[in-house]
Structures are given as structure tokens and as C-alpha cells.
Write an enzyme that holds these catalytic residues in place. Structure first.
Site, PDB file in Angstrom:
ATOM      1  N   ASP A  86       0.858  -1.182   0.000  1.00 50.37           N
ATOM      2  CA  ASP A  86       0.000   0.000   0.000  1.00 50.37           C
ATOM      3  C   ASP A  86       0.894   1.232   0.000  1.00 50.37           C
ATOM      4  O   ASP A  86       1.840   1.316   0.784  1.00 50.37           O
ATOM      5  CB  ASP A  86      -0.874  -0.011   1.263  1.00 50.37           C
ATOM      6  CG  ASP A  86      -2.309   0.370   0.960  1.00 50.37           C
ATOM      7  OD1 ASP A  86      -2.512   1.442   0.372  1.00 50.37           O
ATOM      8  OD2 ASP A  86      -3.214  -0.397   1.334  1.00 50.37           O
ATOM      9  N   ASP A  91      -3.170   4.670  -2.319  1.00 50.99           N
ATOM     10  CA  ASP A  91      -4.230   5.205  -1.485  1.00 50.99           C
ATOM     11  C   ASP A  91      -4.680   6.591  -1.967  1.00 50.99           C
ATOM     12  O   ASP A  91      -3.834   7.465  -2.209  1.00 50.99           O
ATOM     13  CB  ASP A  91      -3.680   5.301  -0.052  1.00 50.99           C
ATOM     14  CG  ASP A  91      -4.740   5.580   0.963  1.00 50.99           C
ATOM     15  OD1 ASP A  91      -5.617   4.723   1.143  1.00 50.99           O
ATOM     16  OD2 ASP A  91      -4.700   6.661   1.595  1.00 50.99           O
ATOM     17  N   GLU A 100      -6.451   4.158  -6.096  1.00 50.96           N
ATOM     18  CA  GLU A 100      -7.773   4.307  -5.471  1.00 50.96           C
ATOM     19  C   GLU A 100      -8.321   5.669  -5.866  1.00 50.96           C
ATOM     20  O   GLU A 100      -7.764   6.700  -5.502  1.00 50.96           O
ATOM     21  CB  GLU A 100      -7.650   4.204  -3.952  1.00 50.96           C
ATOM     22  CG  GLU A 100      -9.009   4.192  -3.279  1.00 50.96           C
ATOM     23  CD  GLU A 100      -8.966   4.508  -1.790  1.00 50.96           C
ATOM     24  OE1 GLU A 100      -9.916   4.173  -1.079  1.00 50.96           O
ATOM     25  OE2 GLU A 100      -7.983   5.139  -1.330  1.00 50.96           O
ATOM     26  N   HIS A 136     -11.298  -3.267   2.673  1.00 53.83           N
ATOM     27  CA  HIS A 136     -11.343  -2.978   4.112  1.00 53.83           C
ATOM     28  C   HIS A 136     -12.158  -1.735   4.451  1.00 53.83           C
ATOM     29  O   HIS A 136     -12.321  -1.412   5.623  1.00 53.83           O
ATOM     30  CB  HIS A 136      -9.904  -2.829   4.635  1.00 53.83           C
ATOM     31  CG  HIS A 136      -9.216  -1.658   3.994  1.00 53.83           C
ATOM     32  ND1 HIS A 136      -8.864  -1.644   2.653  1.00 53.83           N
ATOM     33  CD2 HIS A 136      -8.851  -0.451   4.480  1.00 53.83           C
ATOM     34  CE1 HIS A 136      -8.316  -0.482   2.366  1.00 53.83           C
ATOM     35  NE2 HIS A 136      -8.295   0.259   3.457  1.00 53.83           N
ATOM     36  N   ASP A 137     -12.628  -1.016   3.440  1.00 50.55           N
ATOM     37  CA  ASP A 137     -13.443   0.183   3.671  1.00 50.55           C
ATOM     38  C   ASP A 137     -14.914  -0.050   3.350  1.00 50.55           C
ATOM     39  O   ASP A 137     -15.722   0.871   3.454  1.00 50.55           O
ATOM     40  CB  ASP A 137     -12.971   1.337   2.765  1.00 50.55           C
ATOM     41  CG  ASP A 137     -11.572   1.810   3.099  1.00 50.55           C
ATOM     42  OD1 ASP A 137     -11.177   1.721   4.274  1.00 50.55           O
ATOM     43  OD2 ASP A 137     -10.871   2.259   2.175  1.00 50.55           O
TER      44      ASP A 137
HETATM   45  C1  NOJ Z   1      -8.370   4.978   1.870  1.00 53.39           C
HETATM   46  C2  NOJ Z   1      -8.058   3.800   2.729  1.00 53.39           C
HETATM   47  O1  NOJ Z   1      -8.454   2.640   2.075  1.00 53.39           O
HETATM   48  C3  NOJ Z   1      -8.758   4.039   4.045  1.00 53.39           C
HETATM   49  O2  NOJ Z   1      -8.773   2.900   4.864  1.00 53.39           O
HETATM   50  C4  NOJ Z   1      -8.117   5.214   4.717  1.00 53.39           C
HETATM   51  O3  NOJ Z   1      -8.823   5.561   5.885  1.00 53.39           O
HETATM   52  C5  NOJ Z   1      -8.089   6.439   3.795  1.00 53.39           C
HETATM   53  N1  NOJ Z   1      -7.755   6.130   2.444  1.00 53.39           N
HETATM   54  C6  NOJ Z   1      -7.081   7.438   4.282  1.00 53.39           C
HETATM   55  O4  NOJ Z   1      -5.783   6.962   4.067  1.00 53.39           O
END
Ligand code: NOJ
Length: 541
Positions: free
Chosen positions: A98, A194, A236, A310-311
Site C-alpha cells: 500500500d 491510497d 484508489e 477494508h473500507d
Molecule cells: C483509503 C483507505 O483505504 C482508508 O482505509 C483510509 O482511511 C483512507 N484512504 C485514508 O488513508
């Protein structure tokens, strides 16, 4: 190795904190992942996306990095990381790390220096202002925090402890590229980037995503780091449209291999509102969005394919049925996604059909985003029941409960109370149980992954939607030269019809995979059972 090896790959995402605790402190670690590499290999994937394991105060579970060159003690040591890379490689698996470079932790030495004085050499690594505007943080409240010492505000699109880096600063950019090359030299196989769409921000113009210099930065990054190394790269990008997706991924532009776009993930959100404000799902919307992305990337560029990370809440609790049809609907959703064109991503536990949580107390949801939202909404008049309902549906912690390895205490994740509560269904839903059942969700995923390796049409074939207006069945074809596949998925627990008459004789229709043992071949009038999903292959004579 082919330049576009990542088109044939399947990626497995690991959230280290919740994968396997090898040293009995309640937190997953690198040694735990190493112990389970054979399990991951058994699934058949080629790449592991490893969420952040760097030094971090863990305000946002590692997405707040205080040292890009060190492994957090919570997860192990650099030796463990080297072993993970080596042992994965021995199994033909690459490690995609990551890359969190929109922001650092406020404990990163750069920020500690930056906040010391206005003329500190690191001042300009971050974004400071005398006058905050109304930009907001994705974790609630203003995106600006006042710093007493130098009497200015600094920008943070996430928590106060995650100050945003200033990508306009060439020294800062060079320092990031140096760090990326350190990891490339270590032998990692790629980067998941990210919130990369934020790095071109221009806060004084209130530009957050897709700033004017974003793509220049990515081209530069590509040239100085991963470009020559033939790695896998995924950005992302919450704000991407297909047009923007092409800017990132068209091969000639030399930026990224693919992006995560989230349009299909926002279908249960009321337009213009926050994602906690739920809306009923509609299958036609899903067809429209996924088909748009499939069609737009049929020539140049490339799609990522995912349901979970994970989000995001667990897909079987969202588009599937996590009660009596848990396994059937988990397999159906897997079939729909893995039949499409792009690189599939599987998030840990998805291969078991893991579900959302239903914990009663807000204390069992440690995520900073959820905690902030809970306080904000209580203060603005929402009832606890309403808030808990949104949490059960949408909270990121739904995906972060410990991996369910077996039916022993703590699901075999740890010998002590884990950092986050285990999902209550772990006695029924776990790896041990899945591996003894040849009919399990796990083996369905294994078969889908194996099919990708056997059938070139799954990688290269053109996508074509079938029967758009059917409100219950999602059906599409994959077409390559004179070959054709038909993928049909019933999204509901009621039986459904699909009229598909191409006059192909039943004996010329093969079934590559199905979630029922005896799926019908009479395609001129197909009656699908609850959540039935089939991939048909037409044998041309
Ligand atoms: C995206 C990540 O996937 C998430 O888990 C994180 O809180 C935010 N970006 C900030 O880095």
C-alpha cells in the site's frame, strides 16, 4: 514475463491487523500471514495486496504513516517482511504494498519539522494557510486544523493526525520516489495507491480530487519508479468517471495499470447525501454502471473488478442474502464479477462468504470514521437506533473483524481477546469448515480463478449485456472470435426467467461453473432458482 502479466492475475487483499495473530497479542502480524501462504496459494491467486504495515500511531489503522522505511512492531520486523516477500515469491505470488502518499501521520519527522517554524526546510512539504476555507475532512468536520506554534492552519482531508502532503513541492516528490524505489529494490511486486486522486489538490481553489497536475505527477512517478520495473499498479480513485479512468490507465499515457472506481459501490447511497444515508438497491442500476465501465474499457485501459475491501461492508450482506442463502448468493456474486473483463480482487474472508456484523454497542466499532460519525449524528438529532442501523449496513468495521479460521475461541485468529470483536457467526463460517466441504464458497472461488487461467476468453473476450430490462437476472456474454460464454445470475431468492433464444442445441452447451449441481441447459426458456449463477460455454461445431 509479459508486460501485461497483471491482466491475467487475481489479487487477494490482506488487512494484516485482522488476518492471523501469531504472537498472541490480539493483533494480526506478518508471521501470521507467512503461516497462511499455503492457504492463499491453494485459492490460486497471483498477487497479495498488503494493507499498510509501516511504522504508524495507528489512528487510522496504519493509513497514518510515521516512517515509510520501518515495519510497525505491531506487525513484526523488516526481516519478517523480507521473509514474506521471499516465501510468497517461492509460491509464485507477488506482494503489492500500500502506498499512502496523499498524507502522512502527524508523527512523521517531516511534519514534526514542518510545524516547528515557517522557515523550516520541511514547512512546504505540507499545506499551510492563514485563512481556512470550507473544505471538509472525509472523517467529518473541517479539513483545516489550527496549529498554535506557528499560528497557521494545516490541511488534512482525513483525521487531524493525517496532514496532507504538498505535491507541488519537488523535494517532497523526490523523497517519495526514493522511498518507492527502496521498496521496489526489496522485491515488491507493485503498489496500491491510497486516495491517489487527491494528490493534485489545489485547496485555495477548493479542488480536492482530480486536480490539474494529478496526471503530470503520476507520469513523473511512473518514470522515476515503477515504470521500468513492470509492476502492478492500482490507484484508489473515488471520483473517477470512465473518461477519467482512461487518463490513468491508457497504456500510452504511462501512468497506472488500473484504478478502483466506486460507482457500483455507491448505489445504495442517496444522491448528494452521505454514504450513511441508505437507499434501496436496484439491479438495473448495477447493470448500467458495470456495463458502462466494461464497455468503456473494451479497447484501451483496463478495469479492476471488486466487491469488497477494508473500507466496504461485506458484499453478501449487501447485494446477497447473508441468512438462508448465504453460500448460494456469495457464489453468485463471485461468478458475476469473475466472469467480467478486468483484474479481480478478493478481500480476505470474501472467499468464505463472511458477512457484516450486528454488534449492539458503538464501542465494538473502533474505526475513527464510524466513531466520529456516531458523535456527529447524535448531536444533530439522529436516534441511536437509526445510527446503529447504518453502521450495521455500511461501517468499514464490517470488513475488519478477525479472519475466521476455525470454530475454536476467537475463531482461531488469536489465543487472546482480539483487537476487534469476532463476528458471532464464526462457528459456522470459517476456513476449516470451508476446506472440508467440496461445495463451499472457497472452492467456488478456487474454480473461478482456475477458469481464468484456462480460458483466454475470460481475459480478452468482449463484454455484451443481455436482457437489460430483466429486473431479476443479470446476464451477459463474453465474446472472442467464434467463441462465446453466457453468464447468468439470479440476484434474488425468488425463481426468475430469462428468455435467451439463439437456437443452440442443448448438447452444444457446456457448463463451466454453476452454484447448483444440475443447472438447466434449455436456454430458450431458462428458469433460474434462488441466486442461481451459471457460466455457459457454447461449443461451436
Ligand atoms: C483509503 C483507505 O483505504 C482508508 O482505509 C483510509 O482511511 C483512507 N484512504 C485514508 O488513508
Amino acid at each position: 514475463m509479459k508486460n501485461d502479466w497483471w491482466k491475467q492475475s487475481v489479487v487477494y487483499q490482506i488487512y494484516p491487523k485482522s488476518f492471523l495473530d501469531s504472537n498472541h497479542d490480539g493483533i494480526g502480524d506478518l508471521k501470521g500471514i507467512i503461516q497462511k501462504l499455503d492457504y492463499i496459494k491453494l485459492l490460486g491467486v497471483d498477487v497479495i495486496w498488503l494493507c499498510p504495515v509501516y511504522e504508524s500511531p495507528q489512528v487510522d489503522n496504519g493509513y497514518d504513516i510515521s516512517d515509510y522505511y520501518q515495519i510497525s512492531k505491531l506487525y513484526g520486523s523488516m526481516d519478517d517482511m523480507d521473509t514474506l516477500i521471499k516465501e510468497s515469491k517461492a509460491r509464485g505470488i507477488k506482494i503489492m504494498v500500500d502506498l499512502v502518499v496523499n498524507h502522512t501521520s502527524d508523527q512523521h519527522p517531516w511534519f514534526i519539522e514542518s510545524r516547528k517554524s515557517k522557515d523550516n526546510p520541511y514547512r512546504d512539504y505540507y499545506i499551510w494557510s492563514d485563512q481556512p476555507n470550507d473544505l471538509t475532512s472525509n472523517f467529518g468536520g473541517s479539513a483545516w486544523s489550527y496549529d498554535e506554534k506557528t499560528k497557521q492552519y494545516y490541511l488534512h482531508f482525513y483525521s487531524e493526525q493525517q496532514p496532507d502532503l504538498n505535491w507541488e513541492n519537488p523535494d517532497m516528490r523526490r523523497a517519495i520516489y526514493k522511498m518507492m524505489n527502496f521498496w521496489i529494490e526489496k522485491g515488491i511486486g507493485g503498489f496500491r495507491m491510497d486516495v491517489i486522486d487527491l494528490i493534485g489538490k489545489e485547496p485555495d481553489k477548493k479542488i480536492k480530487e482530480n486536480g490539474p497536475k494529478l496526471h503530470d505527477y503520476l507520469k513523473e512517478m511512473n518514470e522515476y519508479t515503477f515504470g521500468p520495473a513492470n509492476l502492478i499498479t492500482v490507484g484508489e480513485t473515488w471520483g473517477a468517471t470512465p473518461e477519467i479512468g482512461h487518463l490513468y490507465t491508457d497504456a500510452g499515457r504511462k501512468e497506472l495499470n488500473m484504478v478502483f472506481q466506486f460507482e457500483h459501490m455507491n448505489l445504495d447511497k442517496q444522491p448528494g447525501k452521505h454514504r450513511w444515508d441508505l437507499k434501496k438497491l436496484d439491479l438495473i442500476d448495477l447493470k448500467d454502471v458495470l456495463s458502462k465501465w466494461q464497455d468503456s474499457f473494451s479497447e484501451d485501459g483496463w478495469n479492476s473488478l471488486f466487491w469488497n475491501n477494508h473500507d466496504l461492508p461485506r458484499i453478501v450482506s449487501r447485494w446477497g442474502n447473508d441468512r438462508e442463502y448465504r453460500e448460494l448468493s456469495a457464489k453468485m456474486l463471485a461468478t458475476l464479477l469473475h466472469g467480467m473483463k478486468g483484474t479481480p480482487f478478493i478481500y480476505q474472508g470474501e472467499e468464505l462468504g463472511m458477512t457484516n456484523t450486528n454488534f449492539e454497542s458503538i464501542d465494538d466499532y473502533p474505526d475513527i470514521e464510524t466513531q466520529n460519525m456516531y458523535k456527529d449524528r447524535l448531536a444533530t438529532g439522529f436516534s441511536k437506533e437509526e445510527i446503529m442501523q447504518s453502521i450495521h449496513m455500511k461501517a468499514r468495521d464490517n470488513a475488519r473483524t478477525p479472519m475466521q479460521w476455525n470454530s475454536s475461541e476467537n475463531a482461531g485468529f488469536s489465543t487472546i481477546q482480539p483487537w476487534m470483536k469476532v463476528n458471532t457467526n464464526y462457528r459456522k463460517v470459517n476456513v476449516e469448515q470451508s476446506l472440508v466441504d467440496p461445495d463451499s464458497v472457497f472452492f467456488h472461488y478456487q474454480k473461478l480463478i482456475a477458469l481464468r487461467k484456462e480460458k483466454d476468453i475470460l481475459i480478452k473476450g468482449r463484454y455484451e449485456l443481455v436482457d437489460h430490462d430483466n429486473t431479476q437476472v443479470y446476464a451477459y456474454k463474453r465474446i472472442m472470435d467464434d467463441q462465446e460464454l453466457l453468464i447468468v445470475c439470479n440476484f434474488y431468492e425468488t425463481p426468475a426467467d430469462l428468455h435467451y433464444s439463439e437456437g443452440t442445441k442443448e448438447e452444444d452447451i457446456g457448463i463451466l461453473i454453476s452454484n447448483y449441481p444440475d443447472s438447466p441447459r434449455a436456454l430458450d426458456h431458462l428458469l433460474l432458482r434462488p441466486y442461481e449463477a451459471v457460466v455457459y460455454e457454447f461449443n461451436k461445431r
